[in-house]
Design an enzyme around this catalytic site. Structure first.
Site, PDB file in Angstrom:
ATOM      1  N   GLY A 108       0.612  -1.307   0.000  1.00  0.00           N
ATOM      2  CA  GLY A 108      -0.030   0.012  -0.074  1.00  0.00           C
ATOM      3  C   GLY A 108       1.018   1.254  -0.050  1.00  0.00           C
ATOM      4  O   GLY A 108       0.319   2.405   0.340  1.00  0.00           O
ATOM      5  N   ASN A 140       6.983  13.557   2.318  1.00  0.00           N
ATOM      6  CA  ASN A 140       7.504  12.406   2.958  1.00  0.00           C
ATOM      7  C   ASN A 140       7.965  13.061   4.243  1.00  0.00           C
ATOM      8  O   ASN A 140       7.932  12.389   5.512  1.00  0.00           O
ATOM      9  CB  ASN A 140       8.687  11.875   2.453  1.00  0.00           C
ATOM     10  CG  ASN A 140       8.398  11.297   1.003  1.00  0.00           C
ATOM     11  OD1 ASN A 140       8.198  11.716   0.182  1.00  0.00           O
ATOM     12  ND2 ASN A 140       8.040   9.765   1.249  1.00  0.00           N
ATOM     13  N   ASP A 141       8.617  14.224   4.225  1.00  0.00           N
ATOM     14  CA  ASP A 141       9.322  14.726   5.514  1.00  0.00           C
ATOM     15  C   ASP A 141       8.351  15.161   6.491  1.00  0.00           C
ATOM     16  O   ASP A 141       8.775  15.277   7.683  1.00  0.00           O
ATOM     17  CB  ASP A 141      10.294  16.102   5.055  1.00  0.00           C
ATOM     18  CG  ASP A 141      11.443  15.458   4.365  1.00  0.00           C
ATOM     19  OD1 ASP A 141      11.610  14.294   4.119  1.00  0.00           O
ATOM     20  OD2 ASP A 141      12.227  16.103   3.395  1.00  0.00           O
ATOM     21  N   SER A 148       4.971   5.104   8.300  1.00  0.00           N
ATOM     22  CA  SER A 148       5.730   4.209   7.309  1.00  0.00           C
ATOM     23  C   SER A 148       4.408   3.564   6.613  1.00  0.00           C
ATOM     24  O   SER A 148       3.378   3.672   7.252  1.00  0.00           O
ATOM     25  CB  SER A 148       6.431   2.974   7.727  1.00  0.00           C
ATOM     26  OG  SER A 148       6.530   2.031   6.939  1.00  0.00           O
ATOM     27  N   ASN A 150       3.971   0.652   6.418  1.00  0.00           N
ATOM     28  CA  ASN A 150       3.728  -0.547   6.995  1.00  0.00           C
ATOM     29  C   ASN A 150       2.910  -0.340   8.242  1.00  0.00           C
ATOM     30  O   ASN A 150       2.078  -1.499   8.626  1.00  0.00           O
ATOM     31  CB  ASN A 150       4.904  -1.277   7.257  1.00  0.00           C
ATOM     32  CG  ASN A 150       5.880  -1.683   5.932  1.00  0.00           C
ATOM     33  OD1 ASN A 150       5.446  -1.340   5.110  1.00  0.00           O
ATOM     34  ND2 ASN A 150       7.106  -1.693   6.234  1.00  0.00           N
ATOM     35  N   HIS A 197     -34.195 -32.907   5.809  1.00  0.00           N
ATOM     36  CA  HIS A 197     -33.870 -33.585   4.228  1.00  0.00           C
ATOM     37  C   HIS A 197     -34.905 -33.421   3.328  1.00  0.00           C
ATOM     38  O   HIS A 197     -35.045 -34.021   2.254  1.00  0.00           O
ATOM     39  CB  HIS A 197     -33.587 -35.003   4.520  1.00  0.00           C
ATOM     40  CG  HIS A 197     -32.653 -35.164   5.643  1.00  0.00           C
ATOM     41  ND1 HIS A 197     -31.226 -35.335   5.521  1.00  0.00           N
ATOM     42  CD2 HIS A 197     -32.848 -35.795   7.011  1.00  0.00           C
ATOM     43  CE1 HIS A 197     -30.684 -35.578   6.445  1.00  0.00           C
ATOM     44  NE2 HIS A 197     -31.646 -35.865   7.593  1.00  0.00           N
ATOM     45  N   SER A 327     -40.640 -12.180 -14.583  1.00  0.00           N
ATOM     46  CA  SER A 327     -40.512 -12.703 -16.007  1.00  0.00           C
ATOM     47  C   SER A 327     -40.774 -11.876 -17.156  1.00  0.00           C
ATOM     48  O   SER A 327     -41.897 -11.049 -17.114  1.00  0.00           O
ATOM     49  CB  SER A 327     -41.361 -14.247 -16.305  1.00  0.00           C
ATOM     50  OG  SER A 327     -41.144 -14.566 -17.129  1.00  0.00           O
ATOM     51  N   SER A 328     -39.733 -11.900 -18.031  1.00  0.00           N
ATOM     52  CA  SER A 328     -40.020 -11.211 -19.550  1.00  0.00           C
ATOM     53  C   SER A 328     -40.957 -11.904 -20.272  1.00  0.00           C
ATOM     54  O   SER A 328     -41.166 -11.260 -21.413  1.00  0.00           O
ATOM     55  CB  SER A 328     -38.597 -11.051 -19.830  1.00  0.00           C
ATOM     56  OG  SER A 328     -38.051 -12.401 -20.412  1.00  0.00           O
ATOM     57  N   LYS A 333     -46.022 -13.563 -13.070  1.00  0.00           N
ATOM     58  CA  LYS A 333     -45.094 -14.177 -12.285  1.00  0.00           C
ATOM     59  C   LYS A 333     -44.136 -13.265 -11.401  1.00  0.00           C
ATOM     60  O   LYS A 333     -43.757 -12.337 -11.910  1.00  0.00           O
ATOM     61  CB  LYS A 333     -44.133 -14.897 -13.222  1.00  0.00           C
ATOM     62  CG  LYS A 333     -43.247 -15.774 -12.399  1.00  0.00           C
ATOM     63  CD  LYS A 333     -42.234 -16.749 -13.640  1.00  0.00           C
ATOM     64  CE  LYS A 333     -41.605 -17.974 -13.153  1.00  0.00           C
ATOM     65  NZ  LYS A 333     -40.589 -17.595 -12.195  1.00  0.00           N
ATOM     66  N   ASN A 335     -40.937 -13.304  -8.681  1.00  0.00           N
ATOM     67  CA  ASN A 335     -39.878 -13.852  -7.993  1.00  0.00           C
ATOM     68  C   ASN A 335     -39.412 -13.531  -6.662  1.00  0.00           C
ATOM     69  O   ASN A 335     -39.511 -12.326  -6.520  1.00  0.00           O
ATOM     70  CB  ASN A 335     -38.573 -14.333  -9.068  1.00  0.00           C
ATOM     71  CG  ASN A 335     -39.093 -14.730 -10.494  1.00  0.00           C
ATOM     72  OD1 ASN A 335     -39.917 -15.710 -10.424  1.00  0.00           O
ATOM     73  ND2 ASN A 335     -38.231 -14.562 -11.442  1.00  0.00           N
ATOM     74  N   GLU A 340     -32.929 -13.761  -3.194  1.00  0.00           N
ATOM     75  CA  GLU A 340     -32.016 -14.129  -4.162  1.00  0.00           C
ATOM     76  C   GLU A 340     -30.823 -13.213  -4.225  1.00  0.00           C
ATOM     77  O   GLU A 340     -29.691 -13.429  -4.286  1.00  0.00           O
ATOM     78  CB  GLU A 340     -32.588 -14.259  -5.422  1.00  0.00           C
ATOM     79  CG  GLU A 340     -33.704 -15.245  -5.918  1.00  0.00           C
ATOM     80  CD  GLU A 340     -34.325 -15.361  -7.270  1.00  0.00           C
ATOM     81  OE1 GLU A 340     -34.978 -16.150  -7.660  1.00  0.00           O
ATOM     82  OE2 GLU A 340     -34.170 -14.018  -7.663  1.00  0.00           O
TER      83      GLU A 340
END
Length: 469
Positions: A108, A140-141, A148, A150, A197, A327-328, A333, A335, A340
């Site tokens: 990174g 940076n400075d 860092s 890290n 089941h 549905s198309s 219908k 869904n 989903e």
């Protein structure tokens, strides 16, 4: 003496310089050479680390400047300019300047320098300089002082994930749990055929079904909440490998304290800073906990799809809100699109956890080079789940209804009602009754009465669903 980073080249670009040489940077950009190199090196996905991560970077840079100023390492006027610029980043004012792809490299470093350059450039403007001028505030400075990649990227992951979980996810999980408990109370007197089941099983109340859903989510929520304590450990001040090189002895404590103040969350120094630098353990724990939540949500959404199947050729015990045509080609219908959608979201979260797990295995020696993709995927999971659960609750669960008549219809025809006969005539005889009821298309009640195994009154009493749950 430091020189100006910028020279006018054309109306569209300026020349920026870094240790590798000169780079063309868009004239109006706040970022500089190292960010531009990353843009050119990583044209991968077009996806960026999200707003919450950029906010976390701003928090870290502001807190670092304040801490460095307090210990006498950073001039006050420069610190104030950095803090103001960083707070603008926190507020989201410069999100369009964070342009590095989420799929970058170097743990990174590009993302860290993107923040450093933007804040340095904006700080220079605040001090009366020009955009891109690093003679007044250096990325940076000054902006990266005592830091860092890290320690800051790792800390930013923890901060962003903790804030998103607290403010975006846990409340949505709690709201869904509340609605499920309300459904349990509403339909406490509805008894349905149980199914194991996908076959007939003994009866169960719908309050027990919905209550089970609610409690499974509560367990998952508690698990996620428990992971927060690990996220609150941030190793600012560890710098490159954890030793705190170039940082004042009091810097880490002051910086982390200011992060806690800004977030109103209990961030603290880690028990072992070297462990923090070497591993992304908190992110891994959270990712696993999010996967567990996703698994429970898949079970619930899958159940609702099955229980609402039909309306004429399925179980049809539950009616879900109709939110759009299904549905198309097939008129009328509808869904179960919201469940989903929930399933698809959860599938992605499970996939994200696989990425996080694989990337976490890349921790080598003092650092994990894959931190950007770890942060991206954990934050993506939190966002998907938070948004998805909200839609699932508002557009599906809140409006669902249980069809009492349909539940009674299936319950009366369940061959599993023979189970209650075991104490009266034994398992073998009860099995024969169940088999005969199925073969002849009759109910268990009808068979035991026809064969005079029970009187009408006895059958009514023994097979009463209220006594079976």
């Amino acid at each position: 003496m430091k020189t100006r980073e910028v020279e006018m080249m054309t109306d569209a670009f300026r020349i920026a310089r870094d240790p590798l040489g000169e780079v063309k940077v868009p004239k109006e950009a706040y970022y500089g050479a190292q960010t531009q190199r990353a843009v050119e090196n990583f044209p991968i996905s077009g996806q960026r680390l999200p707003r919450s991560f950029i906010r976390a970077q701003g928090i870290i840079k502001a807190s670092a400047a304040k801490a460095n100023c307090e210990v006498g390492a950073l001039e006050e006027r420069v610190a104030k300019a950095i803090i103001q610029a960083a707070e603008e980043v926190i507020e989201g004012k410069w999100d369009d300047q964070f342009v590095v792809d989420a799929y970058q490299a170097g743990a990174g470093t590009s993302q860290n320098m993107n923040a450093n350059e933007v804040i340095a450039s904006r700080s220079s403007e605040i001090l009366g300089g020009e955009r891109g001028d690093i003679s007044l505030v250096h990325p940076n400075d000054h902006v990266n002082m005592a830091q860092s990649t890290n320690d800051t990227i790792h800390a930013a992951i923890n901060i962003a994930v903790a804030e998103d979980i607290q403010h975006r996810l846990l409340g949505e999980v709690d709201a869904l749990i509340t609605v499920l408990k309300e459904k349990a109370e509403t339909y406490d007197n509805v008894i349905k055929a149980g199914r194991t089941h996908l076959q007939d099983a003994v009866p169960i109340r719908y309050s027990q079904v919905f209550g089970g859903y609610a409690q499974s989510l509560a367990y998952a929520r508690d698990n996620i909440h428990g992971c927060l304590d690990y996220l609150y450990e941030i190793g600012l001040g560890g710098n490159a490998v954890g030793t705190g090189i170039n940082a004042h002895p009091d810097y880490a404590r002051k910086a982390v304290s200011d992060v806690a103040r800004r977030t109103q969350l209990p961030f603290r120094l880690p028990k072992d800073r070297f462990s923090f630098m070497q591993n992304t353990g908190a992110a891994v724990r959270v990712s696993h906990a999010l996967k567990e939540l996703a698994i429970h949500l898949i079970k619930i959404s899958s159940d609702l799809r099955l229980l609402s199947s039909g309306p004429r050729t399925g179980l049809a015990e539950i009616r879900l809100p109709a939110v759009q045509p299904g549905s198309s080609i097939m008129p009328g219908k509808v869904n179960p699109v919201i469940p989903e959608n929930m399933y698809m979201i959860c599938a992605q979260v499970i996939g994200n956890d696989t990425v996080v797990t694989t990337a976490a295995c890349e921790s080598q020696l003092e650092i994990n080079a894959m931190m950007p993709v770890i942060g991206y995927n954990v934050l993506n999971s939190v966002t998907l789940l938070g948004n998805g659960i909200k839609v699932f609750r508002e557009r599906c669960v809140t409006g669902l209804e249980v069809d009492r008549d349909q539940c009674a219809y299936w319950l009366e025809r369940s061959t599993a009602l023979a189970t209650v006969l075991n104490p009266y005539m034994g398992y073998e005889r009860a099995s024969q009754i169940a088999k005969k009821a199925y073969q002849q298309g009759k109910t268990v009640r009808e068979v035991v009465v026809e064969e005079r195994l029970l009187t009408e009154e006895e059958a009514e009493r023994i097979l009463n669903p209220e006594h079976l749950v």
